[in-house]
Design a protein around this motif. Structure first.
Motif, PDB file in Angstrom:
ATOM      1  N   VAL A  71       2.378   2.882  -3.218  1.00 51.60           N
ATOM      2  CA  VAL A  71       1.505   3.475  -4.235  1.00 51.60           C
ATOM      3  C   VAL A  71       0.865   4.715  -3.606  1.00 51.60           C
ATOM      4  N   GLN A  97       0.824  -1.206   0.000  1.00 53.64           N
ATOM      5  CA  GLN A  97       0.000   0.000   0.000  1.00 53.64           C
ATOM      6  C   GLN A  97       0.865   1.264   0.000  1.00 53.64           C
ATOM      7  N   ASP A 136      -8.329   2.475  -0.815  1.00 51.46           N
ATOM      8  CA  ASP A 136      -7.615   1.271  -1.247  1.00 51.46           C
ATOM      9  C   ASP A 136      -8.414   0.502  -2.297  1.00 51.46           C
ATOM     10  N   VAL A 172      -9.471   3.083  -5.703  1.00 53.88           N
ATOM     11  CA  VAL A 172      -8.393   3.550  -6.575  1.00 53.88           C
ATOM     12  C   VAL A 172      -8.128   2.548  -7.695  1.00 53.88           C
ATOM     13  N   TYR A 173      -8.600   1.316  -7.528  1.00 54.64           N
ATOM     14  CA  TYR A 173      -8.510   0.307  -8.594  1.00 54.64           C
ATOM     15  C   TYR A 173      -9.870   0.063  -9.248  1.00 54.64           C
ATOM     16  N   GLU A 213      -0.822   7.079  -4.600  1.00 54.98           N
ATOM     17  CA  GLU A 213      -2.174   7.463  -5.007  1.00 54.98           C
ATOM     18  C   GLU A 213      -3.214   7.062  -3.966  1.00 54.98           C
ATOM     19  N   HIS A 214      -2.941   6.022  -3.184  1.00 51.84           N
ATOM     20  CA  HIS A 214      -3.847   5.661  -2.091  1.00 51.84           C
ATOM     21  C   HIS A 214      -3.995   6.845  -1.132  1.00 51.84           C
ATOM     22  N   ALA A 241      -3.555   2.841 -10.497  1.00 51.62           N
ATOM     23  CA  ALA A 241      -3.971   3.885  -9.569  1.00 51.62           C
ATOM     24  C   ALA A 241      -3.738   5.282 -10.143  1.00 51.62           C
ATOM     25  N   HIS A 280       0.656   0.871  -9.310  1.00 52.77           N
ATOM     26  CA  HIS A 280       0.814   2.316  -9.527  1.00 52.77           C
ATOM     27  C   HIS A 280       0.241   2.737 -10.870  1.00 52.77           C
ATOM     28  N   THR A 300      -6.544   6.162 -12.453  1.00 48.72           N
ATOM     29  CA  THR A 300      -7.745   6.533 -11.699  1.00 48.72           C
ATOM     30  C   THR A 300      -7.635   7.957 -11.177  1.00 48.72           C
TER      31      THR A 300
END
Length: 338
Positions: free
Chosen positions: A87, A84, A147, A150-151, A89-90, A324, A321, A327
């Motif tokens: 990445v 986590q 979490d 984002v996917y 972007e989380h 994400a 990544h 997104t």
């Protein structure tokens, strides 16, 4: 927003995994990865929500946990296995979701209060006690939603008791889509029949209770632990009859591992006291060992080459990544920060 069937799930890095994890989650993940684009996250930021002052073991626990995932059968060619915290972007999506999440949504979350009581942080639900909970702990459902979303996950595999977590994520997705424009699907709970696995003392199997049987521990230790597992308390002596429905070993392990003929034999033998508890447990233990042996063989190969876990996580971090980041471009455009 149409996407291919995608699922997201994960664990906080807690180190070695036990038979409760194997039957409650991991075997289901291995099956689901055949049908879904799957993201399995090492939720290391979530580890800070309640143990922010105990970070020394996170890296080692991550390696132990991912090694168990791979040994059980997660395929990094089919699934994305990643950290986590690698990445970022989380964190960005967590920040944005935090801006639109009403505080009462968090305060009504029963899981936060239950965890706080279990950890001894609070003694009741009144406002003064709740003030002892840190922001990260109170807001972890928002991070969890980030979490997942984002996917653009379509499904989240959970047990029935975790459905409210998925509904919280759906609420955040609806709120964002309403405030700005549709970006996120509303993920569905993918319910699984997760058997409740008792520990050696009859309580839920947990490392904190020191009653766990670990996937990777020597098979001789597995046999010895299960041989002394709690059974029906009425069978204090060999000649005392019992009832399998009151036996933690039977309810947790025999029902999972034994054949119908073996179950019938154990049921009759227990009720008539024609077999002893150890004789009964040996039937189940044989099956447990047979299942763990190939898993442990794969685990030894992973341990012999530490770069396997490192390479899997590096590749997973990169793949996660890429998704994400795409997104977050949609998110920034939707809110006017593109």
């Amino acid at each position: 927003m149409a996407t291919e069937p995608t699922l997201v799930s994960g664990f906080r890095p807690t180190g070695r995994l036990h038979l409760g994890h194997l039957h409650g989650t991991l075997k289901n993940w291995v099956k689901l990865q055949e049908s879904y684009r799957s993201f399995f996250v090492v939720a290391d930021w979530h580890a800070l929500t309640t143990k922010f002052d105990e970070t020394e073991g996170i890296a080692a626990s991550t390696r132990e946990m991912v090694a168990d995932w791979l040994a059980v059968g997660l395929d990094p060619k089919r699934s994305v296995v990643f950290r986590q915290s690698a990445v970022l972007e989380h964190a960005e999506l967590f920040l944005i979701f935090g801006m639109i999440t009403p505080t009462p949504w968090l305060l009504r979350n029963p899981t936060v209060k239950e965890q706080a009581r279990e950890l001894g942080l609070v003694g009741s639900d009144d406002e003064a006690e709740m003030a002892k909970i840190n922001f990260g702990h109170l807001g972890y459902p928002v991070l969890q939603a980030a979490d997942i979303l984002v996917y653009k996950a379509s499904h989240v595999p959970v047990g029935a008791d975790q459905v409210p977590h998925v509904e919280f994520t759906r609420e955040i997705a609806r709120r964002f889509n309403h405030l700005y424009r549709p970006v996120f699907p509303e993920p569905a709970a993918l319910l699984s029949e997760a058997p409740k696995i008792a520990g050696l003392d009859g309580r839920k199997m947990s490392k904190s209770y020191r009653n766990a049987v670990f996937i990777s521990e020597p098979l001789a230790d597995v046999e010895a632990k299960l041989a002394r597992m709690t059974t029906d308390p009425r069978r204090a002596r060999r000649r005392d009859p019992g009832d399998p429905k009151d036996c933690p070993a039977f309810q947790s392990f025999h029902k999972i591992y034994c054949t119908p003929d073996e179950l019938a034999f154990v049921d009759e033998g227990c009720k008539s006291a024609s077999i002893g508890c150890l004789d009964c447990k040996k039937i189940m233990i044989r099956h447990v060992v047979e299942e763990l042996a190939p898993i442990q063989e794969r685990r030894r190969a992973i341990d012999a080459n530490p770069s396997i876990v490192t390479d899997v996580l590096d590749d997973g971090n990169r793949r996660a990544h890429a998704v994400a980041a795409e997104t977050m471009r949609d998110v920034r455009d939707a809110i006017g920060l593109g």
